[in-house]
Design an enzyme around this catalytic site. Sequence first.
Site, short mmCIF file in Angstrom:
data_model
loop_
_atom_site.label_atom_id
_atom_site.label_comp_id
_atom_site.label_asym_id
_atom_site.label_seq_id
_atom_site.Cartn_x
_atom_site.Cartn_y
_atom_site.Cartn_z
N ASP A 43 32.38 -95.37 -19.72
CA ASP A 43 33.19 -94.16 -20.50
C ASP A 43 33.21 -93.93 -21.21
O ASP A 43 32.90 -94.22 -22.12
CB ASP A 43 34.57 -95.02 -20.18
CG ASP A 43 36.01 -94.09 -19.99
OD1 ASP A 43 36.23 -93.71 -19.45
OD2 ASP A 43 36.41 -94.29 -21.84
N TYR A 48 34.78 -88.93 -28.95
CA TYR A 48 34.16 -90.19 -29.56
C TYR A 48 33.04 -89.77 -30.11
O TYR A 48 32.15 -91.19 -31.03
CB TYR A 48 33.71 -91.30 -28.76
CG TYR A 48 34.81 -91.30 -27.85
CD1 TYR A 48 35.93 -91.66 -28.36
CD2 TYR A 48 35.11 -91.98 -26.45
CE1 TYR A 48 37.22 -92.13 -27.25
CE2 TYR A 48 35.65 -92.73 -25.76
CZ TYR A 48 36.74 -93.00 -26.17
OH TYR A 48 38.30 -93.50 -24.81
N LYS A 77 35.74 -86.99 -21.06
CA LYS A 77 37.73 -85.87 -21.48
C LYS A 77 37.59 -84.42 -21.93
O LYS A 77 36.79 -84.54 -22.95
CB LYS A 77 37.78 -87.54 -21.97
CG LYS A 77 37.92 -88.89 -21.49
CD LYS A 77 39.09 -90.23 -21.95
CE LYS A 77 38.61 -91.49 -21.72
NZ LYS A 77 37.72 -92.46 -22.38
N HIS A 110 42.67 -85.68 -22.10
CA HIS A 110 42.25 -86.97 -22.87
C HIS A 110 43.40 -87.63 -23.69
O HIS A 110 43.86 -88.11 -23.66
CB HIS A 110 41.19 -86.90 -24.15
CG HIS A 110 40.76 -87.77 -24.66
ND1 HIS A 110 39.60 -88.13 -25.44
CD2 HIS A 110 41.63 -89.31 -24.47
CE1 HIS A 110 39.42 -89.32 -25.79
NE2 HIS A 110 41.07 -90.52 -25.40
#
Length: 316
Positions: A43, A48, A77, A110
């Site tokens: 994931d 990130y 996302k 997201h």
Amino acid sequence: MKAYTLNDGNVMPAFGLGTWKSPKGEVRAAVKEALRVGYRHIDAAWIYQNEQEVGQGIGEAMQDGVVTREDIFVTSKLWNAFHEPDKVEKGCQETLAALGLDYLDLYLMHWPIAFRPDREQHNSPEDFFSLEELPLSKTFDAMVKLREKGLVKSMGVSNCGISNLKKLIADCEVVPAMNQVELHPYNPQNELLEYCSGQGIRLTAYSPLGSGDRPDSMKAKSEPPLLENEEVGAIASKENLSPAQLLIAWGLSRDTVVIPKSTNAGRIAENFAAASHALSAEAKAALDNIGIHYRYVTVDSWFIPGVTYEGKDFWS
Ligand code: A2P
């Protein structure tokens, strides 16, 4: 390994590796190690800021012959700054380029929150699109087009409560296959789980271990650490599991997808072992009734008077 058939027919492993908060410099090796021990689901997310390293870990595992692209399930996302329909593909292409992949198995919106992309800060009403100006359905419809182009196989959302899902279902032709939300015994979201089951929307549990490695700026002064809960520890001992393993087995017992984050080889293996543990009904019931309610991931700084994202409505 348990897997679920999504509402579009695609099959998704129930257990995967989370990479939020996984530092650059550690996450490449963590992903590679996870794939080596048997994980088949990773994931990721644009925000990130580590997708390039995640992709390197995947790429190295493929080069070593550990997995092929078809063996694995990769989620990413769409970030909040790519919600305008003509920016959705750009967000996706940036993720694909960073990961070094030519398609995603699952692509999620997201947050049900749209940033104006030309703003660096998002702390005043002018920094956001309201949901009236840019409805989630417009963004989701643009995500559906990515499937037609072969860039993604399944589409879903993240951080959506029932009211946002109802609007999406009413306004879009495609029902999201997934809603990824914070789920653990302190925040089981039973009503959302029931609603999503009824609509054919699978839930993924993020922060299944209580997300203790969030930066201090994201933590409340006194929050109850889930992994240190004495009852969790006692139930885990009875099941011959570690507390983290118990929490993973609990999430899987509810037919949710579970994506614990770790960059530690020992804990990566420990968590993987939990994915094949059948939790006793007593242990499940004890966790179901733990009696503490707490949400770790809040986005209060985006709840600004005058913006449509109001804390009281947001999670409902
Ligand atoms: P680490 O990466 O050093 O293993 P969440 O998935 O809820 O966001 O939680 C992630 C946090 O839980 C990280 O601090 C991670 O540390 C820690 N963690 C992951 N697996 C375990 C485990 N088996 N036992 C204890 N802590 C764990």
